[in-house]
Design a protein around this motif. Structure first.
Motif, PDB file in Angstrom:
ATOM      1  N   PHE A 185     -14.491  33.768   8.483  1.00 37.38           N
ATOM      2  CA  PHE A 185     -13.030  33.675   8.536  1.00 37.38           C
ATOM      3  C   PHE A 185     -12.559  32.673   9.593  1.00 37.38           C
ATOM      4  O   PHE A 185     -11.762  31.782   9.314  1.00 37.38           O
ATOM      5  N   ILE A 186     -13.076  32.806  10.812  1.00 40.63           N
ATOM      6  CA  ILE A 186     -12.641  31.923  11.899  1.00 40.63           C
ATOM      7  C   ILE A 186     -13.095  30.488  11.643  1.00 40.63           C
ATOM      8  O   ILE A 186     -12.444  29.540  12.073  1.00 40.63           O
ATOM      9  N   GLY A 187     -14.192  30.314  10.921  1.00 42.68           N
ATOM     10  CA  GLY A 187     -14.688  28.977  10.602  1.00 42.68           C
ATOM     11  C   GLY A 187     -13.673  28.103   9.893  1.00 42.68           C
ATOM     12  O   GLY A 187     -13.763  26.873   9.928  1.00 42.68           O
ATOM     13  N   PHE A 188     -12.680  28.707   9.267  1.00 47.12           N
ATOM     14  CA  PHE A 188     -11.633  27.937   8.603  1.00 47.12           C
ATOM     15  C   PHE A 188     -10.537  27.479   9.565  1.00 47.12           C
ATOM     16  O   PHE A 188      -9.692  26.675   9.193  1.00 47.12           O
ATOM     17  N   GLY A 189     -10.547  27.990  10.788  1.00 49.84           N
ATOM     18  CA  GLY A 189      -9.488  27.655  11.725  1.00 49.84           C
ATOM     19  C   GLY A 189      -9.885  26.668  12.797  1.00 49.84           C
ATOM     20  O   GLY A 189      -9.217  26.584  13.823  1.00 49.84           O
ATOM     21  N   VAL A 190     -10.951  25.932  12.582  1.00 52.16           N
ATOM     22  CA  VAL A 190     -11.438  25.056  13.645  1.00 52.16           C
ATOM     23  C   VAL A 190     -11.606  23.600  13.224  1.00 52.16           C
ATOM     24  O   VAL A 190     -12.096  22.798  14.011  1.00 52.16           O
ATOM     25  N   TRP A 191     -11.184  23.229  12.018  1.00 48.03           N
ATOM     26  CA  TRP A 191     -11.496  21.893  11.532  1.00 48.03           C
ATOM     27  C   TRP A 191     -10.874  20.786  12.376  1.00 48.03           C
ATOM     28  O   TRP A 191     -11.439  19.702  12.496  1.00 48.03           O
ATOM     29  N   VAL A 192      -9.752  21.028  13.003  1.00 45.21           N
ATOM     30  CA  VAL A 192      -9.063  19.963  13.735  1.00 45.21           C
ATOM     31  C   VAL A 192      -9.822  19.563  14.998  1.00 45.21           C
ATOM     32  O   VAL A 192      -9.596  18.490  15.536  1.00 45.21           O
ATOM     33  N   HIS A 193     -10.774  20.386  15.465  1.00 43.84           N
ATOM     34  CA  HIS A 193     -11.514  19.941  16.651  1.00 43.84           C
ATOM     35  C   HIS A 193     -12.372  18.718  16.361  1.00 43.84           C
ATOM     36  O   HIS A 193     -12.889  18.098  17.281  1.00 43.84           O
ATOM     37  N   HIS A 194     -12.476  18.311  15.115  1.00 40.20           N
ATOM     38  CA  HIS A 194     -13.125  17.048  14.758  1.00 40.20           C
ATOM     39  C   HIS A 194     -12.132  15.895  14.787  1.00 40.20           C
ATOM     40  O   HIS A 194     -12.517  14.753  14.561  1.00 40.20           O
ATOM     41  N   MET A 195     -10.859  16.201  15.028  1.00 36.59           N
ATOM     42  CA  MET A 195      -9.804  15.192  14.903  1.00 36.59           C
ATOM     43  C   MET A 195      -8.980  15.031  16.187  1.00 36.59           C
ATOM     44  O   MET A 195      -7.814  14.680  16.130  1.00 36.59           O
ATOM     45  N   PHE A 196      -9.565  15.273  17.349  1.00 33.35           N
ATOM     46  CA  PHE A 196      -8.802  15.214  18.585  1.00 33.35           C
ATOM     47  C   PHE A 196      -8.307  13.813  18.922  1.00 33.35           C
ATOM     48  O   PHE A 196      -7.413  13.654  19.735  1.00 33.35           O
ATOM     49  N   ALA A 197      -8.856  12.784  18.334  1.00 37.23           N
ATOM     50  CA  ALA A 197      -8.439  11.411  18.637  1.00 37.23           C
ATOM     51  C   ALA A 197      -7.412  10.873  17.634  1.00 37.23           C
ATOM     52  O   ALA A 197      -7.146   9.686  17.611  1.00 37.23           O
ATOM     53  N   THR A 198      -6.813  11.742  16.843  1.00 37.28           N
ATOM     54  CA  THR A 198      -5.912  11.268  15.781  1.00 37.28           C
ATOM     55  C   THR A 198      -4.438  11.269  16.149  1.00 37.28           C
ATOM     56  O   THR A 198      -3.618  10.822  15.368  1.00 37.28           O
TER      57      THR A 198
END
Length: 191
Positions: free
Chosen positions: A132-145
């Motif tokens: 469940f929590i795995g779906f709430g973390v994708w943006v940590h790959h996008m901190f430079a956007t």
């Protein structure tokens, strides 16, 4: 990839239905092995993660072949849309790969410890929480956007929160080994 997503979704639905509806007579959900819980968590994750990947692939194909501009900023598209669609799939995919392995370890450790798994129910909850929590973390790959700091704060918190279920699982395995009578033969070294 679109055909692979369709077949994986259908296969996942098959696993979900089988685990929920076709267990052995008298076997309740709280008695199924943790490997089955890992597969169930993986199957649900696939069902919810693959549509984003399929959408990204469909948009890309429409853009390449028919002149749509989903990701072309010069024509009103948004390049970040590609990243969001990819990572909404891509980061849960880490856990899609990881969850069956967690189920395997949770099934192997008690055998070699010669005792039932310590905190079985907590490990079940941890397995499902990881999915469940795995779906709430994708943006940590996008901190430079250049997204908003408020948004980054939420996703940073979710990124930290995801370690809690993993910790519960590791402590459950260690407690099982410590409370049991471990047999440490050569197959255990490979596991």
């Amino acid at each position: 990839l679109i055909f692979l997503a369709v077949s994986s979704t259908v296969g996942s639905i098959n696993f979900i239905v089988t685990i929920l509806k076709l267990r052995a007579p008298g076997m309740s959900l709280n008695r199924i092995p943790l490997f089955c819980w890992g597969i169930l968590a993986q199957a649900f994750s696939l069902v919810f993660a693959l549509p984003a990947l399929s959408c990204a692939n469909l948009f890309l194909e429409l853009q390449r072949r028919f002149g749509f501009h989903f990701f072309d900023e010069a024509h009103g598209g948004d390049a970040l849309l590609w990243q969001h669609l990819f990572w909404i799939f891509g980061h849960p995919d880490v856990y899609i790969i990881f969850l069956p392995a967690v189920g395997i370890v949770s099934s192997v450790v008690p055998v070699f410890a010669r005792r039932s798994l310590v905190a079985h129910d907590w490990l079940v909850l941890a397995t499902m929480a990881t999915a469940f929590i795995g779906f709430g973390v994708w943006v940590h790959h996008m901190f430079a956007t250049g997204l908003s700091n408020v948004l980054y704060t939420f996703f940073a918190a979710a990124s930290l929160l995801i370690v809690l279920p993993s910790g519960v699982q590791v402590f459950g395995w260690i407690a099982t080994i410590l409370k049991g009578r471990p047999v440490l033969k050569s197959p255990m070294l490979y596991v």
